[in-house]
Design a protein around this motif. Structure first.
Motif: not given
Ligand SMILES: [Zn+2]
Length: 275
Positions: A62-63, A102-104, A107-110, A263-266
């Motif tokens: 969890l970013g 900060e890179l995430a 985001y919440c990465l599963f 990065v690009e999706y943000q």
């Protein structure tokens, strides 16, 4: 009587296979999760194969919250058990995010580093039940790994999904795009980033599909994907590295590509939230 050149079949059957330890691989991540403020180790369920109990490994990163609802991304590796490069890349990625959370942000990465645990142990493409799990999705599959993964994919309604593979016939990095139309705008910069470490495949035909600059817009039926007909469509990317390349290069190329996608999706979301 057999001739001296024949190998008795009984002996073939007893040649030991290269076995890989799931526990060894996950130790790094489990240790990290014990002290991390961002990483949680939470298996996505258990299942049985030939009397042996397995877990579907799952880690949630969890970013930092940037005020909006977190963007849910599913990252998947080793649905083919003999392609551990993606697994190693996800371990590297989570280590990197732990150092640079900060890179995430946002985001919440599963993260599902080993989608085919029995195949991963046996170093085989197929599961121990003899199935190519990456042809079984959304088709009433009875395979327990598929049922668990489908439940995860359905339940979390990911904004984006990335599957990692390595291809023993490829001479460069390439990827498949499907799902949301913006997907190609994510894969292109991801391949550009990977290119700095491992050159992309330049062939017009890759894996039997038409390709342009390492991007394929078709795919096989039954691959790990979003549920059919789901709206809004998530972006869906399959990344493939050339398996003959040194492992560390494949890992670094995949980590660079994944970082770029985040990065690009943000950026795309900020530009066109309703794209
Ligand atoms: Zn594969």
């Amino acid at each position: 009587m057999s001739t001296p050149t024949e190998i008795p079949t009984a002996r073939i059957a007893t040649i030991p296979r290269a076995k890989r330890s799931i526990a060894d691989l996950l130790t790094t991540l489990d240790r990290l999760a014990q002290t991390s403020p961002s990483l949680i180790a939470k298996p996505g369920g258990t299942f049985e194969i030939n009397g042996q109990i397995y877990e579907l490994p799952r880690y949630i990163f969890l970013g930092a919250n940037n005020g909006d609802e977190p963007i849910r991304i599913g990252l998947f590796a080793a649905i083919h058990g003999d392609e551990p490069e993606g697994t190693f890349a996800l371990v590297q990625l989570l280590g990197l995010l732990e150092q640079n959370p900060e890179l995430a942000a946002g985001y919440c990465l599963f993260v599902y580093p080993i989608c085919n645990p029995s195949g991963f142990e046996d170093n085989t493409r197929h599961s121990r039940r003899g199935r190519d799990l990456n042809r079984e999705f959304w088709n009433n599959s009875k395979e327990p790994e598929i049922q668990l993964l489908q439940r995860e994919i359905y339940h979390h309604a990911f904004h984006g999904m990335v599957s990692l593979h390595s291809d023993d016939t490829a001479d460069g990095v390439y990827g498949f795009v499907s799902g949301a139309t913006l997907t190609q705008h994510l894969l292109k910069p991801a391949l550009d980033a990977a290119d700095l470490i491992l050159p992309r495949s330049r062939h017009d035909i890759i894996d039997g599909f038409a390709a342009q600059h390492g991007i394929i817009r078709e795919g096989y039926q039954g691959v790990l994907s979003a549920p059919p007909g789901v709206r809004p469509l998530p972006f869906e990317i399959i990344l493939e590295t050339p398996q003959a390349a040194p492992r560390y290069q494949q890992e670094r190329a995949l980590v660079a590509a994944l970082q770029t996608i985040l990065v690009e999706y943000q950026k795309l979301m900020a530009y066109a939230p309703n794209l």
